[in-house]
Design a protein around this motif. Structure first.
Motif, mmCIF file in Angstrom:
data_model
loop_
_atom_site.group_PDB
_atom_site.id
_atom_site.type_symbol
_atom_site.label_atom_id
_atom_site.label_comp_id
_atom_site.label_asym_id
_atom_site.label_seq_id
_atom_site.Cartn_x
_atom_site.Cartn_y
_atom_site.Cartn_z
ATOM 1 N N ARG A 152 0.860 -1.182 0.000
ATOM 2 C CA ARG A 152 0.000 0.000 0.000
ATOM 3 C C ARG A 152 0.897 1.233 0.000
ATOM 4 O O ARG A 152 1.437 1.628 1.024
ATOM 5 C CB ARG A 152 -0.889 -0.001 1.238
ATOM 6 C CG ARG A 152 -1.895 -1.120 1.312
ATOM 7 C CD ARG A 152 -3.057 -0.900 0.346
ATOM 8 N NE ARG A 152 -3.631 0.421 0.476
ATOM 9 C CZ ARG A 152 -4.684 0.705 1.223
ATOM 10 N NH1 ARG A 152 -5.300 -0.231 1.892
ATOM 11 N NH2 ARG A 152 -5.140 1.941 1.289
ATOM 12 N N PHE A 153 1.079 1.825 -1.168
ATOM 13 C CA PHE A 153 1.962 2.964 -1.285
ATOM 14 C C PHE A 153 1.416 4.194 -0.575
ATOM 15 O O PHE A 153 2.180 5.047 -0.157
ATOM 16 C CB PHE A 153 2.239 3.268 -2.758
ATOM 17 C CG PHE A 153 3.046 2.202 -3.421
ATOM 18 C CD1 PHE A 153 4.395 2.099 -3.178
ATOM 19 C CD2 PHE A 153 2.450 1.291 -4.264
ATOM 20 C CE1 PHE A 153 5.147 1.112 -3.771
ATOM 21 C CE2 PHE A 153 3.193 0.296 -4.863
ATOM 22 C CZ PHE A 153 4.556 0.208 -4.612
ATOM 23 N N ASP A 154 0.103 4.290 -0.422
ATOM 24 C CA ASP A 154 -0.453 5.435 0.283
ATOM 25 C C ASP A 154 -0.033 5.433 1.741
ATOM 26 O O ASP A 154 0.162 6.482 2.337
ATOM 27 C CB ASP A 154 -1.971 5.476 0.145
ATOM 28 C CG ASP A 154 -2.642 4.192 0.612
ATOM 29 O OD1 ASP A 154 -1.950 3.163 0.732
ATOM 30 O OD2 ASP A 154 -3.864 4.224 0.844
ATOM 31 N N ARG A 155 0.138 4.258 2.314
ATOM 32 C CA ARG A 155 0.599 4.190 3.705
ATOM 33 C C ARG A 155 2.021 4.716 3.827
ATOM 34 O O ARG A 155 2.349 5.452 4.754
ATOM 35 C CB ARG A 155 0.539 2.758 4.215
ATOM 36 C CG ARG A 155 -0.859 2.246 4.359
ATOM 37 C CD ARG A 155 -0.859 0.860 4.903
ATOM 38 N NE ARG A 155 -2.218 0.333 4.904
ATOM 39 C CZ ARG A 155 -2.519 -0.880 5.249
ATOM 40 N NH1 ARG A 155 -1.574 -1.723 5.615
ATOM 41 N NH2 ARG A 155 -3.767 -1.285 5.239
ATOM 42 N N TYR A 156 2.870 4.326 2.884
ATOM 43 C CA TYR A 156 4.255 4.790 2.941
ATOM 44 C C TYR A 156 4.339 6.287 2.694
ATOM 45 O O TYR A 156 5.150 6.982 3.292
ATOM 46 C CB TYR A 156 5.112 4.025 1.942
ATOM 47 C CG TYR A 156 5.173 2.554 2.256
ATOM 48 C CD1 TYR A 156 5.712 2.114 3.451
ATOM 49 C CD2 TYR A 156 4.674 1.613 1.377
ATOM 50 C CE1 TYR A 156 5.753 0.772 3.766
ATOM 51 C CE2 TYR A 156 4.712 0.264 1.677
ATOM 52 C CZ TYR A 156 5.264 -0.150 2.875
ATOM 53 O OH TYR A 156 5.295 -1.479 3.182
ATOM 54 N N PHE A 157 3.490 6.796 1.818
ATOM 55 C CA PHE A 157 3.465 8.231 1.558
ATOM 56 C C PHE A 157 3.000 8.979 2.809
ATOM 57 O O PHE A 157 3.578 9.993 3.185
ATOM 58 C CB PHE A 157 2.550 8.534 0.371
ATOM 59 C CG PHE A 157 2.541 9.979 -0.013
ATOM 60 C CD1 PHE A 157 3.630 10.537 -0.640
ATOM 61 C CD2 PHE A 157 1.442 10.775 0.270
ATOM 62 C CE1 PHE A 157 3.630 11.875 -0.989
ATOM 63 C CE2 PHE A 157 1.429 12.103 -0.073
ATOM 64 C CZ PHE A 157 2.526 12.654 -0.711
ATOM 65 N N GLY A 158 1.969 8.466 3.461
ATOM 66 C CA GLY A 158 1.497 9.088 4.699
ATOM 67 C C GLY A 158 2.553 9.055 5.787
ATOM 68 O O GLY A 158 2.737 10.022 6.526
ATOM 69 N N ALA A 159 3.270 7.945 5.875
ATOM 70 C CA ALA A 159 4.335 7.833 6.873
ATOM 71 C C ALA A 159 5.465 8.812 6.571
ATOM 72 O O ALA A 159 6.034 9.419 7.485
ATOM 73 C CB ALA A 159 4.869 6.404 6.912
ATOM 74 N N ALA A 160 5.779 8.986 5.296
ATOM 75 C CA ALA A 160 6.837 9.927 4.921
ATOM 76 C C ALA A 160 6.435 11.359 5.253
ATOM 77 O O ALA A 160 7.240 12.124 5.801
ATOM 78 C CB ALA A 160 7.147 9.799 3.436
ATOM 79 N N ILE A 161 5.196 11.711 4.955
ATOM 80 C CA ILE A 161 4.721 13.063 5.273
ATOM 81 C C ILE A 161 4.723 13.287 6.784
ATOM 82 O O ILE A 161 5.114 14.348 7.267
ATOM 83 C CB ILE A 161 3.308 13.284 4.695
ATOM 84 C CG1 ILE A 161 3.349 13.242 3.171
ATOM 85 C CG2 ILE A 161 2.700 14.583 5.186
ATOM 86 C CD1 ILE A 161 4.171 14.333 2.544
ATOM 87 N N THR A 162 4.312 12.277 7.525
ATOM 88 C CA THR A 162 4.308 12.375 8.987
ATOM 89 C C THR A 162 5.712 12.592 9.522
ATOM 90 O O THR A 162 5.943 13.444 10.381
ATOM 91 C CB THR A 162 3.718 11.089 9.596
ATOM 92 O OG1 THR A 162 2.384 10.923 9.119
ATOM 93 C CG2 THR A 162 3.726 11.142 11.101
ATOM 94 N N THR A 163 6.670 11.834 9.008
ATOM 95 C CA THR A 163 8.040 11.931 9.480
ATOM 96 C C THR A 163 8.642 13.289 9.134
ATOM 97 O O THR A 163 9.317 13.897 9.967
ATOM 98 C CB THR A 163 8.890 10.807 8.868
ATOM 99 O OG1 THR A 163 8.250 9.558 9.156
ATOM 100 C CG2 THR A 163 10.272 10.798 9.435
#
Length: 102
Positions: free
Chosen positions: A37-48
């Motif tokens: 799920r690339f959206d999860r990784y994108f959300g995690a990157a934005i969060t970080t």
């Protein structure tokens, strides 16, 4: 300097997305690995990135205020550590939501 680096990263991201065939390659990659799920990784990157920017701004302001008023450096440092811990806590919560959310 910060704005230039941010604009440069944004420019390269837009160039990458505008590259002919990028959407097709991304679609094929998702079809090959449907469990990713690339959206999860994108959300995690934005969060970080958001947490890093927040803690950086916090530390910058705290160090500046300690330099201006050295006599209250202890209380400023304590407040900074508490605020940084809260930011990290919210960051970990957001990362959990990103990876476990549907």
């Amino acid at each position: 300097m910060k704005k230039t680096a941010l604009l440069t990263a944004l420019f390269f991201a837009l160039v990458l997305c505008a590259t002919p065939g990028f959407a097709q390659e991304a679609k094929e990659l998702v079809e090959k690995a449907p469990l990713i799920r690339f959206d999860r990784y994108f959300g995690a990157a934005i969060t970080t990135v958001g947490a890093a920017m927040g803690i950086g701004k916090l530390a910058s302001s705290a160090l500046e205020s300690m330099a201006r008023q050295p006599e209250v450096a202890g209380s400023i440092q304590t407040a900074m550590i508490i605020a940084a811990a809260l930011i990290e806590g919210f960051t970990f919560f957001a990362l959990v939501v990103c990876f476990l959310g549907t």
